[in-house]
Design a protein around this motif. Structure first.
Motif, PDB file in Angstrom:
ATOM      1  N   ASN A  49       3.037   5.170   9.689  1.00  0.00           N
ATOM      2  CA  ASN A  49       2.111   4.894  10.779  1.00  0.00           C
ATOM      3  C   ASN A  49       0.720   5.378  10.372  1.00  0.00           C
ATOM      4  O   ASN A  49       0.503   6.575  10.223  1.00  0.00           O
ATOM      5  CB  ASN A  49       2.581   5.612  12.048  1.00  0.00           C
ATOM      6  CG  ASN A  49       1.688   5.346  13.226  1.00  0.00           C
ATOM      7  OD1 ASN A  49       0.998   4.340  13.279  1.00  0.00           O
ATOM      8  ND2 ASN A  49       1.695   6.259  14.181  1.00  0.00           N
ATOM      9  N   LEU A  50      -0.194   4.447  10.169  1.00  0.00           N
ATOM     10  CA  LEU A  50      -1.585   4.788   9.876  1.00  0.00           C
ATOM     11  C   LEU A  50      -2.354   4.784  11.195  1.00  0.00           C
ATOM     12  O   LEU A  50      -2.511   3.735  11.818  1.00  0.00           O
ATOM     13  CB  LEU A  50      -2.221   3.773   8.921  1.00  0.00           C
ATOM     14  CG  LEU A  50      -1.541   3.510   7.592  1.00  0.00           C
ATOM     15  CD1 LEU A  50      -2.330   2.492   6.784  1.00  0.00           C
ATOM     16  CD2 LEU A  50      -1.340   4.776   6.809  1.00  0.00           C
TER      17      LEU A  50
ATOM     18  N   SER B 159       4.697   0.715   1.437  1.00  0.00           N
ATOM     19  CA  SER B 159       5.060  -0.269   2.440  1.00  0.00           C
ATOM     20  C   SER B 159       4.470  -1.613   2.051  1.00  0.00           C
ATOM     21  O   SER B 159       3.439  -1.673   1.384  1.00  0.00           O
ATOM     22  CB  SER B 159       4.523   0.150   3.808  1.00  0.00           C
ATOM     23  OG  SER B 159       4.906  -0.798   4.788  1.00  0.00           O
ATOM     24  N   ALA B 160       5.103  -2.672   2.465  1.00  0.00           N
ATOM     25  CA  ALA B 160       4.556  -4.003   2.251  1.00  0.00           C
ATOM     26  C   ALA B 160       3.453  -4.245   3.275  1.00  0.00           C
ATOM     27  O   ALA B 160       3.478  -3.704   4.372  1.00  0.00           O
ATOM     28  CB  ALA B 160       5.653  -5.051   2.404  1.00  0.00           C
ATOM     29  N   GLY B 161       2.467  -5.033   2.897  1.00  0.00           N
ATOM     30  CA  GLY B 161       1.402  -5.408   3.814  1.00  0.00           C
ATOM     31  C   GLY B 161       0.061  -4.847   3.418  1.00  0.00           C
ATOM     32  O   GLY B 161      -0.122  -4.335   2.318  1.00  0.00           O
TER      33      GLY B 161
ATOM     34  N   ALA C 215      -6.186   0.554  10.274  1.00  0.00           N
ATOM     35  CA  ALA C 215      -5.944   1.490  11.378  1.00  0.00           C
ATOM     36  C   ALA C 215      -4.914   0.892  12.329  1.00  0.00           C
ATOM     37  O   ALA C 215      -4.843  -0.327  12.502  1.00  0.00           O
ATOM     38  CB  ALA C 215      -7.245   1.789  12.107  1.00  0.00           C
ATOM     39  N   ASP C 216      -4.134   1.754  12.943  1.00  0.00           N
ATOM     40  CA  ASP C 216      -3.100   1.363  13.902  1.00  0.00           C
ATOM     41  C   ASP C 216      -2.016   0.471  13.283  1.00  0.00           C
ATOM     42  O   ASP C 216      -1.497  -0.426  13.927  1.00  0.00           O
ATOM     43  CB  ASP C 216      -3.724   0.680  15.130  1.00  0.00           C
ATOM     44  CG  ASP C 216      -4.671   1.605  15.863  1.00  0.00           C
ATOM     45  OD1 ASP C 216      -4.353   2.812  15.966  1.00  0.00           O
ATOM     46  OD2 ASP C 216      -5.738   1.146  16.297  1.00  0.00           O
ATOM     47  N   THR C 217      -1.670   0.751  12.027  1.00  0.00           N
ATOM     48  CA  THR C 217      -0.582   0.057  11.337  1.00  0.00           C
ATOM     49  C   THR C 217       0.684   0.889  11.471  1.00  0.00           C
ATOM     50  O   THR C 217       0.683   2.082  11.213  1.00  0.00           O
ATOM     51  CB  THR C 217      -0.921  -0.134   9.840  1.00  0.00           C
ATOM     52  OG1 THR C 217      -2.068  -0.962   9.723  1.00  0.00           O
ATOM     53  CG2 THR C 217       0.242  -0.758   9.092  1.00  0.00           C
TER      54      THR C 217
ATOM     55  N   PHE D 222       0.856  -1.177   0.000  1.00  0.00           N
ATOM     56  CA  PHE D 222       0.000   0.000   0.000  1.00  0.00           C
ATOM     57  C   PHE D 222       0.892   1.227   0.000  1.00  0.00           C
ATOM     58  O   PHE D 222       2.066   1.164   0.372  1.00  0.00           O
ATOM     59  CB  PHE D 222      -0.958   0.017   1.195  1.00  0.00           C
ATOM     60  CG  PHE D 222      -0.301   0.181   2.533  1.00  0.00           C
ATOM     61  CD1 PHE D 222      -0.076   1.451   3.057  1.00  0.00           C
ATOM     62  CD2 PHE D 222       0.082  -0.923   3.275  1.00  0.00           C
ATOM     63  CE1 PHE D 222       0.529   1.610   4.293  1.00  0.00           C
ATOM     64  CE2 PHE D 222       0.675  -0.772   4.518  1.00  0.00           C
ATOM     65  CZ  PHE D 222       0.907   0.499   5.027  1.00  0.00           C
ATOM     66  N   GLY D 223       0.331   2.331  -0.458  1.00  0.00           N
ATOM     67  CA  GLY D 223       1.124   3.545  -0.495  1.00  0.00           C
ATOM     68  C   GLY D 223       0.288   4.772  -0.751  1.00  0.00           C
ATOM     69  O   GLY D 223      -0.898   4.687  -1.063  1.00  0.00           O
TER      70      GLY D 223
END
Length: 190
Positions: free
Chosen positions: A150-151, A106-108, A112-114, A89-90
């Protein structure tokens, strides 16, 4: 090899964004709230997890300079991609004048709270009469030092995503030029 794929992914996002132009009409078939943008020909805005922000800011601080992208006039997208069975995602943005663009990935899977490690990042400046200046994620630092995204919020109410990031960029890929780059984003769907 994995870092190379992530950097290629980021370049694809930025290349797709380079032709981006906002307009006011909403074409049939796009997600509700998505403005007509030439970005939709390169990135499928109907793909799950991929959205064009309609409101909000992305701020990028590098050294003594701050670059602000405003979704009301500039193009900012949150993109999710599945590449070779790996999820990424980006956030990618380009200003209305098409002179400054930024992307970070970022990979993954975004939620929320990533708080996850940066996989790719790039800040580009271009002018018609001079060569582009590019700052990219440095290949001369270890993976653990590449930075974090940081999301704090993701797809809650009208918030598309909100959070912070930091990364280390290198000018023109040189080993001797490192710039800590920080930023914030608060992007909305309506």
């Amino acid at each position: 090899m994995k870092v190379f794929k992530n950097i290629v992914f980021l370049f694809l996002l930025l290349a797709a964004f380079s032709a981006c132009q906002k307009e006011d009409e909403v074409p049939v078939g796009l997600k509700a709230g998505a403005k007509n943008d030439s970005l939709n020909t390169a990135i499928n805005l109907n793909a799950p997890g991929t959205f064009l922000a309609l409101k909000g800011l992305l701020k990028v601080d590098m050294g003594d300079s701050t670059y602000v992208f405003d979704a009301a006039t500039d193009s900012i997208a949150f993109v999710s991609v599945d590449l070779d069975s790996n999820k990424y995602f980006g956030i990618t943005a380009i200003n209305k004048a098409h002179t400054v663009s930024f992307g970070i990935s970022s990979a993954g899977v975004a939620r929320a709270d990533t708080n996850t490690t940066i996989a790719g990042s790039q800040l580009l400046f271009s002018k018609d009469d001079s060569p582009a200046v590019q700052y990219t994620l440095s290949k001369y630092i270890s993976v653990r030092d590449m930075g974090k995204i940081n999301l704090t919020k993701f797809q809650q109410d009208s918030t598309l995503t909100k959070g912070t990031f930091y990364t280390i960029l290198s000018r023109q890929g040189k080993a001797s030029s490192f710039y800590k780059t920080t930023g914030t984003f608060d992007l909305r769907l309506k």
